[in-house]
Design an enzyme around this catalytic site. Structure first.
Site, PDB file in Angstrom:
ATOM      1  N   SER B 131       0.805  -1.216   0.000  1.00  0.00           N
ATOM      2  CA  SER B 131       0.000   0.000   0.000  1.00  0.00           C
ATOM      3  C   SER B 131       0.839   1.267   0.000  1.00  0.00           C
ATOM      4  CB  SER B 131      -0.943   0.010   1.207  1.00  0.00           C
ATOM      5  OG  SER B 131      -0.211   0.105   2.396  1.00  0.00           O
ATOM      6  N   LYS B 168       0.402   3.869   6.997  1.00  0.00           N
ATOM      7  CA  LYS B 168      -0.193   4.821   6.054  1.00  0.00           C
ATOM      8  C   LYS B 168       0.390   6.196   6.283  1.00  0.00           C
ATOM      9  CE  LYS B 168      -3.477   2.149   4.166  1.00  0.00           C
ATOM     10  NZ  LYS B 168      -2.954   0.937   4.806  1.00  0.00           N
TER      11      LYS B 168
END
Lengths: 211, 211
Positions: B131, B168
């Site tokens: 990600s 993230k």
DNA sequence: ATTAGCAGTGAACATAGGAACACTATAATG
DNA sequence: CATTATAGTGTTCCTATGTTCACTGCTAAT
């Protein structure tokens, strides 16, 4: 007794010794091949067989990772070495300059041997430019280079082309060498004049620090 | 640090040590089993896994004869060395699990203080998933985490959300927290329930090794 | 008396890695 | 020039070895 070794055999014996020292277990034929750019395990096997025949190596036939070096002296020196290697960090690889010139060395970095495996002559290089971002190598990163003259397809290498140092992915196809950036904004470079092209080494690690 | 071993585990560790000393390469699970009359390799494997978890052994997953004994002496040397810090490497951050639980520790990494600056309580984390590829963080990379409860906009953080650990980019806007992946294939996460959200730390470094 | 940790069985599975073969290429040597 | 030794390619084959799973039995502690 012990017959004379060829240069290649000596190199390979040394590699095995280093590998065992650092990892605690011997390499596979394919790992040896990878290190020396020998594609076929058969090529490696013949070197190994020669070393066994000449009394420098032992192995258990048909079993993986069972090479052991026959050398009473070095057997004593069971490796008490710690896990750290210090490598020089080189910056600003100027055009035409010998890359290891004293002036270039910017500092040093101590890294865990687990990252290097058995490769000890490595050096660090600060990345300039963004031509490899899709390979996860960003500007300012520190790449670890294993010096070598050859490269395999897909290797990320540092090379001198027309006296300029670049880092690219290496691809040899139909006798033509391509240097492929990992960034849509740059085009692959075709190496026209192989006289002007020298591989410095292969990228074996990337370090980045956010600050 | 090192947890206590059971009698069985100690026996097996001793055997591995002897085997390596004698043969120059480590034993297979079946060879260990044979020595101790353990018929199933699974029985052996659990002892090995325990020894690895407790920090006495290392191995390369899925590869044969790659057990190596972690020498306590050399471990001391590294911690004493001037500009080296040894940090734990944590893997598989399971849902809801305290991230520092002994069970999670996969190994350790020695790194140069220059990379850490003054931050010493850091730990390493193996990256799973893709990600963050656009930030140059790839699957398998080792990220260095500085534990902290707060984050600034733009920081890449590791956080627990609904008992799941994710990495993230952090963004706080108009009182809403967004967790932004660096990959077009994933959508930003909006943190609805701040009770269920805990920042573990901030990514301050990335290490990668090509092999 | 029920849970949790340690220890082992037996079987099935995937694959890393050694072995073998037929070819090619380059030196060195007598 | 033919011969021999060294070095490498590309492919195929086989099995040793690590991994995983469902189950069993023992002990100690809650």
């Amino acid at each position: 007794m012990k017959t004379q070794l060829t240069d290649r055999q000596q190199e390979i014996l040394n590699f095995i010794q280093e590998y065992v020292d650092f990892n605690g277990f011997p390499p596979t034929y394919r790992e040896i091949g990878k290190r020396f750019n020998i594609v076929s395990t058969f090529g490696v096997k013949r070197h190994i067989d020669a070393l066994i025949k000449k009394g420098y190596l032992n192995n258990e036939s048909n079993l993986s990772r069972t090479l052991s070096i026959i050398d009473i002296k070095s057997r004593h020196v069971t490796t008490l070495t710690n896990n750290i290697i210090e490598i020089p960090v080189v910056g600003r690889v100027a055009a035409g300059m010998p890359i290891f010139a004293e002036e270039n060395i910017e500092g040093s970095l101590s890294i865990d041997k687990n990252f290097l495996g058995s490769r000890t002559e490595c050096f660090g290089l600060k990345v300039r430019g963004d031509s490899m971002i899709n390979a996860g190598i960003l500007e300012g990163d520190l790449v670890i280079i294993q010096p070598q003259k050859e490269a395999a397809n897909g290797d990320i290498i540092v090379a001198l082309l027309h006296d300029e140092a670049t880092m690219k992915k290496y691809l040899l196809e139909n006798g033509t060498i391509y240097l492929i950036p990992e960034n849509e904004n740059y085009k692959p470079i075709v190496v026209e004049n192989k006289e002007e092209f020298t591989i410095i080494g292969k990228v074996i690690g990337v370090f980045r620090s956010y600050n």
